[in-house]
Enzyme design. Sequence first.
Site, mmCIF file in Angstrom:
data_model
loop_
_atom_site.group_PDB
_atom_site.id
_atom_site.type_symbol
_atom_site.label_atom_id
_atom_site.label_comp_id
_atom_site.label_asym_id
_atom_site.label_seq_id
_atom_site.Cartn_x
_atom_site.Cartn_y
_atom_site.Cartn_z
ATOM 1 N N LYS A 47 0.805 -1.226 0.000
ATOM 2 C CA LYS A 47 0.000 0.000 0.000
ATOM 3 C C LYS A 47 0.836 1.273 0.000
ATOM 4 C CE LYS A 47 -1.210 1.112 4.877
ATOM 5 N NZ LYS A 47 -0.421 0.168 5.689
ATOM 6 N N HIS A 184 1.500 -3.926 14.746
ATOM 7 C CA HIS A 184 2.023 -2.757 14.040
ATOM 8 C C HIS A 184 2.127 -1.632 15.050
ATOM 9 C CE1 HIS A 184 2.854 0.334 11.163
ATOM 10 N NE2 HIS A 184 2.643 -0.451 10.116
ATOM 11 N N GLU A 261 6.936 -6.041 7.977
ATOM 12 C CA GLU A 261 6.181 -5.493 6.841
ATOM 13 C C GLU A 261 6.560 -4.035 6.586
ATOM 14 O OE1 GLU A 261 2.310 -5.954 8.497
ATOM 15 O OE2 GLU A 261 2.242 -8.114 8.238
HETATM 16 C C1 LIG Z 1 0.537 0.203 6.494
HETATM 17 C C2 LIG Z 1 0.959 -1.105 7.026
HETATM 18 C C3 LIG Z 1 2.301 -1.495 6.955
HETATM 19 C C4 LIG Z 1 3.395 -0.596 6.463
HETATM 20 O O1 LIG Z 1 3.690 0.372 7.421
HETATM 21 P P1 LIG Z 1 4.943 1.341 7.275
HETATM 22 O O2 LIG Z 1 4.797 2.224 8.459
HETATM 23 O O3 LIG Z 1 4.845 2.048 5.977
HETATM 24 O O4 LIG Z 1 6.170 0.501 7.364
HETATM 25 C C5 LIG Z 1 2.632 -2.759 7.403
HETATM 26 N N1 LIG Z 1 1.689 -3.609 7.894
HETATM 27 C C6 LIG Z 1 0.389 -3.262 7.980
HETATM 28 C C7 LIG Z 1 -0.575 -4.246 8.511
HETATM 29 C C8 LIG Z 1 -0.011 -1.999 7.566
HETATM 30 O O5 LIG Z 1 -1.299 -1.648 7.696
#
Ligand SMILES: *Cc1c(COP(=O)(O)O)cnc(C)c1O
Length: 379
Positions: A47, A184, A261
């Site tokens: 994303k 996260h 991620e």
């Molecule tokens: C948006 C998102 C990410 C990426 O986050 P960053 O802060 O750009 O590294 C990873 N995992 C999930 C589930 C997300 O929603």
Amino acid sequence: MIPLRTLQKLAREQGMPLFVVDHRELRRNYAEFKKHLPRVQAYYAVKANSDPMIVKTLFKAGASFDVASMPEFQIVHQYISDFPAKTRQDYIWDKIIYANPIKAVETLQELDRYKPLVTYDNSEEIRKIRKYAPHAGLLLRLKVPNTGAMVELSSKFGAPPGEAANLIEEAFEAGLTVEGISFHVGSQTTNFENYVQALNLSAGIFKEVWDRGYEQVKILDIGGGFPAPYDQTVKPFRDLARILNGEFERLFPRHIEILAEPGRFLVATAGTLVAKVIGKAVRDGKQCYYINDGVYHTFSGIIFDHCQYHVKAFKKGATQICSVFGPTCDALDTISLAEELPDLELGDLVYSENIGAYSHASSTWFNGFPPAKVLHVNM
Ligand SMILES: *Cc1c(COP(=O)(O)O)cnc(C)c1O
């Protein structure tokens, strides 16, 4: 960083607004992530910037992917079908995690045949997955502190730690397989303590579910949030990595598979925008510039991502504090009320660096202005 002279030349040749993606920088960021976190497999969060060429470069570099919709899943899956698989299921899990804890029934129905790895965080989702995607492997998404992150996520997702073990047991009792735990800490996390707390919470939950007899739970997904170096105040990634590696050693036995991620960290510094001054005015004594890209387009991160980008001129000269606006008829389309810029003429070029993440991906067609043209370099 692409030399300024090259940027200017490319923009004049290609037209503006021009969003330049530097693939050498993508590969460099991926290599840095791997170098400092050798125990972690990086699943690029699509994303952040879903351009298929970016996905391709990271795939070739060895990345796996975090997707959150069927279109994102398909962008990645096409590469998998070209690649020699061990067993198909291992390979899907090695390369893709569907990390949106809330999935529509239609999505689950479509996903099931791929035997995907998906996240969940509540009982209702367990019932949906059992009915519509019983072949999925599950990761429980945990709610963890998001203190001081630029973009907070914990109000929307995550099971409270006190309910985590029960939700894992509930999924097993429903006949599903839970593979691990995910979290996260919030995007652009400069408060590294968030990771430490999340890792300690996770370690406690692993213990609890192992004690209940579910020893097969062995994936730890530490999510995204790794900060991009937007300015000098962001502490270096290697400092965060040192803290993480210490906690991994202390809390998680070697058989625990760790994945992450990263979104922003891999793409932010790979994107540069070049735009053109299309209007100027003095309002209330302040110099105002109007450029042909704005917050409905590549600067969308100013609204959605709470990220302030700096607009710089190629031209040298004495500067003053100026306002910079986008091209649409909405006053919301304000890029900055305080940029240090030299005196610019109509047709002069300006640029913004480190704008690769959460920018072009959320461009709209508002007011009829199309998203910036994308140019890939150093492929
Ligand atoms: C948006 C998102 C990410 C990426 O986050 P960053 O802060 O750009 O590294 C990873 N995992 C999930 C589930 C997300 O929603």
